[in-house]
Design an enzyme around this catalytic site. Sequence first.
Site, short mmCIF file in Angstrom:
data_model
loop_
_atom_site.label_atom_id
_atom_site.label_comp_id
_atom_site.label_asym_id
_atom_site.label_seq_id
_atom_site.Cartn_x
_atom_site.Cartn_y
_atom_site.Cartn_z
N ASP A 34 -0.83 -1.38 -4.12
CA ASP A 34 -2.27 -1.33 -3.88
C ASP A 34 -2.91 0.10 -4.25
O ASP A 34 -2.05 0.69 -4.75
CB ASP A 34 -2.47 -1.79 -2.40
N HIS A 35 -4.16 0.35 -3.64
CA HIS A 35 -4.78 1.48 -3.85
C HIS A 35 -3.93 2.88 -4.22
O HIS A 35 -3.25 3.19 -3.39
CB HIS A 35 -5.75 1.93 -2.67
N HIS A 91 -12.98 -2.77 3.82
CA HIS A 91 -11.57 -2.79 4.56
C HIS A 91 -12.01 -3.05 6.01
O HIS A 91 -12.53 -2.33 6.70
CB HIS A 91 -10.63 -1.74 4.24
N GLU A 125 -9.17 3.25 4.01
CA GLU A 125 -7.92 2.83 3.20
C GLU A 125 -7.09 4.04 3.17
O GLU A 125 -7.60 5.13 2.70
CB GLU A 125 -8.33 2.51 1.82
N ASP A 167 -6.84 3.74 -8.20
CA ASP A 167 -8.21 3.58 -7.28
C ASP A 167 -8.83 5.02 -7.31
O ASP A 167 -8.64 5.89 -6.56
CB ASP A 167 -7.94 3.17 -5.86
N SER A 219 0.94 -1.11 0.03
CA SER A 219 0.07 -0.16 -0.05
C SER A 219 1.04 1.14 0.33
O SER A 219 2.33 1.26 0.23
CB SER A 219 -0.85 0.01 1.16
N ASN A 258 -7.55 -9.58 -2.01
CA ASN A 258 -6.81 -8.96 -0.78
C ASN A 258 -6.80 -9.33 0.69
O ASN A 258 -8.15 -9.19 1.05
CB ASN A 258 -6.95 -7.42 -0.98
N SER A 270 -10.31 -9.71 4.63
CA SER A 270 -10.42 -10.13 5.89
C SER A 270 -11.91 -10.32 6.52
O SER A 270 -12.54 -9.56 6.02
CB SER A 270 -9.76 -9.18 6.83
N ASP A 300 -5.35 -8.17 4.39
CA ASP A 300 -4.42 -7.33 5.17
C ASP A 300 -4.75 -7.53 6.74
O ASP A 300 -3.88 -7.92 7.49
CB ASP A 300 -4.63 -5.90 4.85
N THR A 301 -5.91 -6.95 7.15
CA THR A 301 -6.40 -6.83 8.40
C THR A 301 -6.28 -8.09 9.15
O THR A 301 -5.52 -8.22 10.35
CB THR A 301 -7.82 -6.54 8.73
N HIS A 325 -11.65 -6.99 -2.84
CA HIS A 325 -10.98 -6.40 -1.91
C HIS A 325 -11.59 -6.56 -0.55
O HIS A 325 -12.65 -6.97 -0.46
CB HIS A 325 -11.10 -4.88 -2.15
N GLU A 354 -10.56 0.36 -9.79
CA GLU A 354 -11.44 0.08 -8.89
C GLU A 354 -12.72 1.06 -9.43
O GLU A 354 -12.49 2.25 -9.88
CB GLU A 354 -11.00 0.72 -7.62
O1 LIG Z 1 -8.56 -4.94 0.42
C1 LIG Z 1 -7.51 -4.87 0.98
C2 LIG Z 1 -6.27 -4.08 0.58
O2 LIG Z 1 -6.33 -3.51 -0.54
C3 LIG Z 1 -7.26 -5.51 2.28
O3 LIG Z 1 -8.41 -5.43 3.03
P1 LIG Z 1 -8.68 -6.18 4.39
O4 LIG Z 1 -7.85 -5.55 5.24
O5 LIG Z 1 -10.15 -6.11 5.00
O6 LIG Z 1 -8.14 -7.65 4.34
O1 LIG Z 2 -6.30 -0.55 1.57
C1 LIG Z 2 -6.14 -1.14 2.60
C2 LIG Z 2 -4.93 -1.75 2.95
O2 LIG Z 2 -5.53 -2.65 4.21
C3 LIG Z 2 -3.97 -0.89 3.17
O3 LIG Z 2 -3.90 -0.52 4.37
P1 LIG Z 2 -2.98 0.74 4.87
O4 LIG Z 2 -3.23 2.01 4.03
O5 LIG Z 2 -3.29 0.85 6.15
O6 LIG Z 2 -1.51 0.15 4.56
ZN LIG Z 3 -11.24 2.24 -3.24
ZN LIG Z 4 -8.37 -2.79 -0.75
#
Ligand SMILES: O=C(CO)COP(=O)(O)O
Ligand SMILES: O=C[C@H](O)COP(=O)(O)O
Ligand SMILES: [Zn+2]
Ligand SMILES: [Zn+2]
Length: 358
Positions: free
Chosen positions: A108-109, A225, A181, A143, A61, A286, A267, A288-289, A264, A173
């Site tokens: 990412d985004h 997210h 995000e 995005d 990201s 994706n 999680s 992350d969390t 996206h 997106e």
């Molecule tokens: O979409 C994501 C990163 O772009 C991750 O989303 P989560 O944190 O909900 O898994």
């Molecule tokens: O966009 C979602 C991802 O979980 C990225 O998170 P972040 O911007 O905290 O790194």
């Molecule tokens: Zn977005």
């Molecule tokens: Zn995302």
Amino acid sequence: MGLLDIIPAGVVTGDNLKKLFDYAQEHKFAIPAINCTSTSTINAALEAAKKCRSPIIIQFSNGGAAYVAGKAIDNKNQEASILGAVAGAQYVRSIAKAYGIPVVIHSDHCAKKLLPWFDGMIAADEEYFKAHGEPLFSSHMLDLSEDPMEENIETCLKYLKRMAAIDCFLEMEIGITGGEEDGVDNSDVDNASLYTQPEDIWEIYRRFSEVTDLFSIAAAFGNVHGVYAPGNVKLHPELLGKHQAYVKDQLKAKSDTPVYFVFHGGSGSSPKEISTALEFGVVKMNVDTDTQWAYWKGLRDFYEKNKAYLQSQVGNPDGENKPNKKYYDPRVFIRSAEVSMVDRIAEAFDNLNSKNVL
Ligand SMILES: O=C(CO)COP(=O)(O)O
Ligand SMILES: O=C[C@H](O)COP(=O)(O)O
Ligand SMILES: [Zn+2]
Ligand SMILES: [Zn+2]
């Protein structure tokens, strides 16, 4: 025939990336894209993929990339995010092949205000292409879902042309991912924007296809997210089926899944929601969390288990002169975080039906 009969181990780009996504759609699996912020989290993602005999996507990201470079570097003109993403990509490139798995490097985004970050990464791709005949990154995400759709499409097309010339893949997106995000809070956007319409997907597909077939669409189907209390997120992955049917009909295509979709906010999603998404051509999800939580939990559990050995450099229940070095060595406590993250990623491979596909 396994995946490694079709594409090589190591970083995949261009036509090989397309072959990977086609293979995934054909075999109804998707590849987890893990947000990474350090060599430790990158290694955990690669280790999980090696263990599960699966391809993996390592993604950065904007904030994650800056963190890779280090908090001491100023990020006012996106310097830290550019340097960190490039450094992260180079790190992945130098070790990926040794893991014996196909690896995708992705950013990412990237919202409108972060376009200088995008420009920096594309410049690095172009330079890498000159020397190696392929881009540094396999793919990038734009995005512009907060902007009017025409502006979103036009901006993507501008970059898509430049990226097509170096075989770099674009994820775009449309519709808004809820939650947060990169500090943009989307928790109160109106409901309709969280669900994309089939006509919009077709419009994007039609115009992008005139340039290249190296693109995917992160279409909103209620994605959010983060992880929330049960009942707060209403995912409708079956909408992706409507989009695919619409595009198929317009194209008079043979394939039921002409579009590469991206999921996206992986999680907190249930195995059922994920398997519905797989049915309708999702090739990337994706996460992350949940991997952040797993990393933390590994560390927390290590501390709880070894608390008595972590209070001073010398002295523990085995004796007041006993040194504790082997407990506070980062290779020991951070390793616990990594092992826990590996386990959570293995669960993602299970849900995404992508175990043992090599
Ligand atoms: O979409 C994501 C990163 O772009 C991750 O989303 P989560 O944190 O909900 O898994
Ligand atoms: O966009 C979602 C991802 O979980 C990225 O998170 P972040 O911007 O905290 O790194
Ligand atoms: Zn977005
Ligand atoms: Zn995302």
